[in-house]
Enzyme design. Sequence first.
Site, mmCIF file in Angstrom:
data_model
loop_
_atom_site.group_PDB
_atom_site.id
_atom_site.type_symbol
_atom_site.label_atom_id
_atom_site.label_comp_id
_atom_site.label_asym_id
_atom_site.label_seq_id
_atom_site.Cartn_x
_atom_site.Cartn_y
_atom_site.Cartn_z
ATOM 1 N N CYS A 1 0.836 -1.206 0.000
ATOM 2 C CA CYS A 1 0.000 0.000 0.000
ATOM 3 C C CYS A 1 0.867 1.250 0.000
ATOM 4 O O CYS A 1 1.496 1.536 -1.008
ATOM 5 C CB CYS A 1 -1.020 -0.045 1.125
ATOM 6 S SG CYS A 1 -2.456 0.965 0.722
ATOM 7 N N HIS B 1 -3.670 -4.987 0.071
ATOM 8 C CA HIS B 1 -3.075 -5.556 1.291
ATOM 9 C C HIS B 1 -3.231 -7.081 1.261
ATOM 10 O O HIS B 1 -4.259 -7.594 1.713
ATOM 11 C CB HIS B 1 -3.816 -5.039 2.530
ATOM 12 C CG HIS B 1 -3.625 -3.592 2.816
ATOM 13 N ND1 HIS B 1 -2.778 -3.128 3.782
ATOM 14 C CD2 HIS B 1 -4.198 -2.498 2.257
ATOM 15 C CE1 HIS B 1 -2.834 -1.806 3.816
ATOM 16 N NE2 HIS B 1 -3.689 -1.403 2.913
ATOM 17 N N GLU C 1 -1.996 -9.168 3.110
ATOM 18 C CA GLU C 1 -1.952 -9.736 4.466
ATOM 19 C C GLU C 1 -3.338 -10.018 5.045
ATOM 20 O O GLU C 1 -3.476 -10.849 5.935
ATOM 21 C CB GLU C 1 -1.158 -8.818 5.409
ATOM 22 C CG GLU C 1 -1.812 -7.490 5.779
ATOM 23 C CD GLU C 1 -1.532 -6.362 4.795
ATOM 24 O OE1 GLU C 1 -1.185 -6.659 3.634
ATOM 25 O OE2 GLU C 1 -1.668 -5.180 5.175
#
Length: 561
Positions: free
Chosen positions: A402, A528, A530
């Site tokens: 990001c 993202h 994650e």
Amino acid sequence: MMENPRKLINFACGFTKSRHVETKYIFVTGGVVSSLGKGIISSSLARLLLSRGYSVTIQKFDPYINIDPGTLNPYEHGECYVTDDGHEADLDLGHYERFTDIHTSRANNVTTGRVYQSVINKERHGDYLGKTVQIVPHITDEIKRDVKLLGNTGKYDFVITEIGGTVGDIESTPYLEAVRQLRWELGRSALCIHLTYVPYIRAAKELKTKPTQHSVKLLQSVGIQPDILVLRTEKEIPPAMRRKVAQFCNVRPEAVIQSIDAPSIYEVPLMMHEQGLDSLVVEMTGTEKHSEPDLTAWNHFLHKLENARETVNIALVGKYVELQDAYKSISESLMQAATYCDRRLNLVYVHSEKVTEANVEEKLAGMDGVIIAPGFGQRGIEGKFTALKWCREHDIPTFGICLGMQCMVIEFARNVLGLENANSTEMDPGTRHNVIDLMEEQKSISNMGGTMRLGAYECRLKEGSIPAEAYGRELVSERHRHRFEFNEEFRSRFEEAGMECVGENPDTGLVEIVQIPSLTWFVGTQYHPEYKSTVLHPNPLFMSFIKAAIAYSEKKGKADA
Ligand code: GLN
């Protein structure tokens, strides 16, 4: 012909056939102190019930007035997690997803602010027909409605509801009143697990149960009798002490369970299972018995976690490094990927404000890979550029996420394209070289809460690129949380000079991924990854990054030998 929508919903939830079940509600409350790990206990129970073949979801009720944690500083509340449907959520939802592979949504996280907002909107709309609107029954009814929202879909055998905060907090009172009423209404179909703390007094060499007794009394005083107690402890609680707690607290002796500090939170489901937590829940709620949980895949992961000997060293460059919860999903994703690659993760947090030309080598030279973290605002940004320049020039595996991806673009613009003072208009609204710019649809937005580009969007990957190889697919869906984007006007200049756009949104063309193909592993994602990495399904891009880091360390090792 139109697909049957019900079938589609069931398919999305992993069911093979349509069915309606009688939902059981499990409430998880906490006492004595905060941070005891209610989220981990809830997630562990969910994992066990899922592994027994039940359908489960988990939700979190947070007693603060913010509508959601999106406007909270990470120092206040750790990471802001993002769901597929674009809800900015409490970081516990990240635990829920990592443990269970369930995709959560806006319905899985409710705050006091949301509850009040809904009640006030109804009042303005005239829905209360002239009645005085009060905490009881209107706020409590709204909480009850939210608690049952997911259960009412008929899809879940169990809805686990974690009540944030600690029993006795003023803020939690309406939630506990709602739980009390629901338990009364639902009878055996509702159950309360109360998590408390048993401190060890070092000087006296004794564990103390008094805080637990007090905390249960507090719960009883608001009309809730816990069914199961989970005692968080540093030391083994002897059986006689558990029996004493059971006797003082009106709980069955086998329903007093200890949660002893574990080397990894992912061991907690096994610890809970050994003590029969899942069986107790099934039995106490009168649920039809399923077989023992199948934890083969989970145990495979734990085996790797426990047996990894060699280390992979990753630096995370960010500005919230004092509070590691601020990067929770990233650190967990790295750990999952490292584990599947049979490595122990050594994650070194590097404070971006402290990185300078003079010390960057010293900070990063021993690393096998570098993550440039997400974030907002100017603070620490120059340190990220310095770190990135060093990584690029030394061809070390580097992953920008990001804001980290945006920094990759800016650093390249400044130092390779020679665009002086290139920047994001977030940091320098007047920059001539606005290589990162505010998205068009953001320009008219003035409210801060819930207005970013949020949630899951598709990304088309360029054939032959690192992400395409990693995912093994052309189209992926990942989650977002940003206002700024790569400025398309500069694209050809970047590509000519060797930074390629290798992922983009198929509908809008928004640049999602950049890569420098001449380097071994230098990738930045606007999204993202994650948020969608779980214990049983680690994110492919993190896997690819860790593999590159391992290869880099082996090459480095050989060169040093
Ligand atoms: N501040 C940047 C933006 O809003 C990046 C956000 C982030 O890293 N999550 O676009």
